[in-house]
Scaffold this motif. Structure first.
Motif, PDB file in Angstrom:
ATOM      1  N   HIS A 255       0.946  -1.226  -0.059  1.00 56.62           N
ATOM      2  CA  HIS A 255      -0.092  -0.131  -0.009  1.00 56.62           C
ATOM      3  C   HIS A 255       0.856   1.502   0.080  1.00 56.62           C
ATOM      4  N   ALA A 256       0.437   2.113  -0.692  1.00 62.46           N
ATOM      5  CA  ALA A 256       1.261   3.599  -0.684  1.00 62.46           C
ATOM      6  C   ALA A 256       0.497   4.930  -0.647  1.00 62.46           C
ATOM      7  N   ARG A 257       1.153   5.792   0.105  1.00 63.75           N
ATOM      8  CA  ARG A 257       0.627   7.070  -0.070  1.00 63.75           C
ATOM      9  C   ARG A 257       1.561   7.948  -0.778  1.00 63.75           C
ATOM     10  N   ILE A 258       1.086   8.737  -1.842  1.00 62.32           N
ATOM     11  CA  ILE A 258       1.783   9.525  -2.796  1.00 62.32           C
ATOM     12  C   ILE A 258       1.322  11.090  -2.512  1.00 62.32           C
ATOM     13  N   GLU A 259       2.019  11.724  -2.536  1.00 60.59           N
ATOM     14  CA  GLU A 259       1.723  13.232  -2.724  1.00 60.59           C
ATOM     15  C   GLU A 259       1.529  13.686  -4.175  1.00 60.59           C
ATOM     16  N   VAL A 260       0.790  14.045  -4.683  1.00 57.18           N
ATOM     17  CA  VAL A 260       0.935  14.583  -6.322  1.00 57.18           C
ATOM     18  C   VAL A 260       0.684  16.025  -6.481  1.00 57.18           C
ATOM     19  N   ALA A 261       1.637  16.549  -7.566  1.00 54.91           N
ATOM     20  CA  ALA A 261       1.515  18.056  -7.427  1.00 54.91           C
ATOM     21  C   ALA A 261       0.395  18.389  -8.536  1.00 54.91           C
ATOM     22  N   ALA A 262      -0.828  18.162  -8.226  1.00 56.70           N
ATOM     23  CA  ALA A 262      -1.893  18.476  -8.639  1.00 56.70           C
ATOM     24  C   ALA A 262      -3.086  18.412  -8.069  1.00 56.70           C
ATOM     25  N   PRO A 263      -4.231  19.224  -8.268  1.00 57.93           N
ATOM     26  CA  PRO A 263      -5.681  19.117  -7.538  1.00 57.93           C
ATOM     27  C   PRO A 263      -6.071  17.854  -7.635  1.00 57.93           C
ATOM     28  N   ALA A 264      -6.816  17.609  -6.766  1.00 56.77           N
ATOM     29  CA  ALA A 264      -7.714  16.177  -6.669  1.00 56.77           C
ATOM     30  C   ALA A 264      -8.203  15.967  -7.898  1.00 56.77           C
ATOM     31  N   ASP A 265      -9.020  16.664  -8.390  1.00 60.93           N
ATOM     32  CA  ASP A 265      -9.934  16.666  -9.489  1.00 60.93           C
ATOM     33  C   ASP A 265      -9.096  16.293 -10.766  1.00 60.93           C
ATOM     34  N   GLU A 266      -7.957  16.865 -10.938  1.00 58.66           N
ATOM     35  CA  GLU A 266      -6.937  16.346 -11.978  1.00 58.66           C
ATOM     36  C   GLU A 266      -6.512  15.108 -11.883  1.00 58.66           C
ATOM     37  N   VAL A 267      -6.300  14.768 -10.651  1.00 56.21           N
ATOM     38  CA  VAL A 267      -5.492  13.398 -10.506  1.00 56.21           C
ATOM     39  C   VAL A 267      -6.642  12.174 -10.807  1.00 56.21           C
ATOM     40  N   ILE A 268      -7.939  12.783 -10.082  1.00 55.15           N
ATOM     41  CA  ILE A 268      -9.078  11.723 -10.517  1.00 55.15           C
ATOM     42  C   ILE A 268      -9.436  11.410 -11.895  1.00 55.15           C
ATOM     43  N   ALA A 269      -9.159  12.652 -12.680  1.00 52.93           N
ATOM     44  CA  ALA A 269      -9.530  12.540 -13.950  1.00 52.93           C
ATOM     45  C   ALA A 269      -8.565  11.624 -14.993  1.00 52.93           C
ATOM     46  N   ARG A 270      -7.234  11.581 -14.375  1.00 48.40           N
ATOM     47  CA  ARG A 270      -6.287  10.850 -15.104  1.00 48.40           C
ATOM     48  C   ARG A 270      -6.365   9.299 -14.630  1.00 48.40           C
ATOM     49  N   ILE A 271      -7.101   8.754 -13.669  1.00 45.95           N
ATOM     50  CA  ILE A 271      -7.483   7.404 -13.347  1.00 45.95           C
ATOM     51  C   ILE A 271      -8.519   6.913 -13.053  1.00 45.95           C
ATOM     52  N   ASN A 272      -8.971   5.643 -12.862  1.00 49.64           N
ATOM     53  CA  ASN A 272     -10.186   5.393 -12.664  1.00 49.64           C
ATOM     54  C   ASN A 272     -10.572   5.609 -11.146  1.00 49.64           C
ATOM     55  N   PRO A 273     -11.599   6.334 -10.781  1.00 50.76           N
ATOM     56  CA  PRO A 273     -11.879   6.682  -9.439  1.00 50.76           C
ATOM     57  C   PRO A 273     -11.674   5.538  -8.405  1.00 50.76           C
ATOM     58  N   ALA A 274     -11.888   4.363  -9.068  1.00 49.07           N
ATOM     59  CA  ALA A 274     -11.965   3.278  -8.099  1.00 49.07           C
ATOM     60  C   ALA A 274     -10.397   2.816  -7.766  1.00 49.07           C
ATOM     61  N   VAL A 275      -9.413   3.063  -8.355  1.00 42.98           N
ATOM     62  CA  VAL A 275      -8.044   2.745  -8.691  1.00 42.98           C
ATOM     63  C   VAL A 275      -7.703   2.895  -7.096  1.00 42.98           C
ATOM     64  N   GLY A 276      -8.106   4.232  -6.431  1.00 39.18           N
ATOM     65  CA  GLY A 276      -7.528   4.473  -5.260  1.00 39.18           C
ATOM     66  C   GLY A 276      -8.358   5.716  -4.677  1.00 39.18           C
ATOM     67  N   ALA A 277      -8.114   6.058  -3.414  1.00 42.09           N
ATOM     68  CA  ALA A 277      -8.818   7.179  -2.744  1.00 42.09           C
ATOM     69  C   ALA A 277      -7.867   8.431  -3.146  1.00 42.09           C
ATOM     70  N   VAL A 278      -8.357   9.639  -3.625  1.00 41.44           N
ATOM     71  CA  VAL A 278      -7.592  10.870  -3.599  1.00 41.44           C
ATOM     72  C   VAL A 278      -8.318  11.705  -2.614  1.00 41.44           C
ATOM     73  N   GLU A 279      -7.122  12.277  -1.872  1.00 39.30           N
ATOM     74  CA  GLU A 279      -7.422  13.236  -0.801  1.00 39.30           C
ATOM     75  C   GLU A 279      -6.965  14.863  -1.392  1.00 39.30           C
ATOM     76  N   ALA A 280      -7.981  15.721  -1.351  1.00 41.47           N
ATOM     77  CA  ALA A 280      -7.298  17.145  -1.801  1.00 41.47           C
ATOM     78  C   ALA A 280      -6.290  17.666  -0.434  1.00 41.47           C
ATOM     79  N   LEU A 281      -4.965  17.999  -0.664  1.00 41.71           N
ATOM     80  CA  LEU A 281      -4.456  18.847   0.310  1.00 41.71           C
ATOM     81  C   LEU A 281      -4.585  20.390   0.173  1.00 41.71           C
ATOM     82  N   ASP A 282      -4.750  20.825  -0.973  1.00 41.82           N
ATOM     83  CA  ASP A 282      -4.676  22.294  -1.110  1.00 41.82           C
ATOM     84  C   ASP A 282      -5.414  22.316  -2.471  1.00 41.82           C
ATOM     85  N   ASP A 283      -5.357  23.732  -2.925  1.00 44.36           N
ATOM     86  CA  ASP A 283      -5.684  23.722  -4.578  1.00 44.36           C
ATOM     87  C   ASP A 283      -4.678  23.319  -5.668  1.00 44.36           C
ATOM     88  N   GLU A 284      -3.353  23.025  -5.041  1.00 44.63           N
ATOM     89  CA  GLU A 284      -2.197  22.498  -5.977  1.00 44.63           C
ATOM     90  C   GLU A 284      -1.796  21.035  -5.677  1.00 44.63           C
TER      91      GLU A 284
END
Length: 333
Positions: A255-284
């Motif tokens: 299992h992994a936790r990865i900080e992505v330099a993109a807003p949550a909506d953009e990350v979700i748009a690049r994966i199937n929402p079911a592949v993992g949970a995406v949590e917003a940190l801030d706008d970026e």
């Protein structure tokens, strides 16, 4: 000793595999005498199959023009294996239409009992999202297990099973078996999952079919329940999304936790929402919680996002990404 009908099917199958057979060859392959072969050939002719023969020392038998196999020279497990293979090929560009057509033709010539079993398997099975393929060995799931489970889904009958068993062991688990209500079979990432409700506590669970052992007799009929609502999933009966979210959060080996330099909506748009949970940190920035059966597969998947990221955990994944970075850097020198 084989029955006459079984011998006739075997004999007819042999006659379709090569231009001609001698009587002794057919006798040897079917485990009977030459005289019985002659009698069986006569029975095939009486059924309308044009079996031609020549006499003498070099005499032989051949299936004449217009001869064909009856429906169906496959046993139950073979029929399930062929159907599963054709359904998998139906999702491959270039052969998808041919595979679907072949499957329809196969089902048309099947005996009613087999056709009902394959219909049950088709109706009870859904495909998970097509994400990165796994490099890990594909666990084996017997065709008999798929047939029993899909029939239970169709008939709304409870199953008794042991969960988490060693596939190589023949011993029954010392604990009492689970009784579950089966709802759907999900095929995802080279694995088969059963979405079921554990009757004892009402909990919904994805059970890996390669890690269960069925225990007959199976249970009584049940009244279907509604799959609980899932965050980010709009379809009320999206069993594939349920499986992938559950596996991503708890069912993977890594299992992994990865900080992505993109807003949550953009990350979700690049994966199937079911592949993992995406949590917003801030706008970026956002956090992706995901998993796989190996560090290598997580690294490949995150790389495909084409976004800057930082591995938060596990440390072994961060080390593996550093190794990959050095390897790629060397490749550009």
């Amino acid at each position: 000793m084989t029955t006459t009908s079984t011998r006739l099917l075997a004999l007819l199958a042999l006659l379709t595999t090569r231009p001609s057979w001698t009587g002794p060859e057919l006798a040897d392959r079917t485990g009977v005498g030459v005289r019985t072969v002659r009698n069986d050939v006569a029975r095939l002719r009486a059924l309308g199959y044009p079996v031609e023969s020549t006499t003498g020392r070099t005499g032989s038998y051949r299936l004449g023009a217009g001869g064909s196999l009856p429906p169906l020279l496959l046993d139950d497990d073979e029929a399930v294996a062929v159907a599963v293979g054709l359904r998998a090929a139906a999702g491959v560009a270039g052969v998808d239409r041919s595979s679907a057509s072949a499957l329809r033709k196969l089902e048309q010539v099947m005996p009613d009992r087999l056709r009902r079993e394959l219909t049950a398997l088709h109706d009870s099975t859904v495909e998970g999202p097509r994400t990165t393929a796994s490099t890990d060995p594909e666990p084996e799931v017997g065709a008999d297990v798929l047939r029993v489970v899909s029939a239970a889904v169709r008939d709304r009958r409870c199953l008794r099973l042991d969960d988490g068993v060693d596939p190589a062991s023949t011993e029954l688990a010392p604990t009492p078996p689970l009784t579950v209500e089966p709802y759907r079979v999900v095929r995802w990432q080279q694995r088969w999952y059963l979405v079921a409700v554990e009757v004892a506590d009402g909990s919904w669970r994805p059970l890996r079919l390669d890690r269960v052992r069925l225990r007959p007799p199976h249970g009584a009929r049940f009244v279907p329940r509604t799959l609980p609502a899932q965050p980010g999933v709009h379809a009320a009966d999206d069993y594939a999304a349920f499986v992938v979210r559950q596996v991503a959060s708890s069912g993977w080996a890594v299992h992994a936790r990865i900080e992505v330099a993109a807003p949550a909506d953009e990350v979700i748009a690049r994966i199937n929402p079911a592949v993992g949970a995406v949590e917003a940190l801030d706008d970026e920035r956002s956090i992706l919680v995901t998993g796989a059966d190996s560090l290598e597969m997580i690294a490949v998947f995150v790389g495909l996002l084409d976004l800057d990221f930082r591995v938060l955990e596990p440390p072994a994944l961060a080390e593996h990404v550093r190794t990959l970075a050095a390897r790629y850097a060397r490749a550009t020198r």
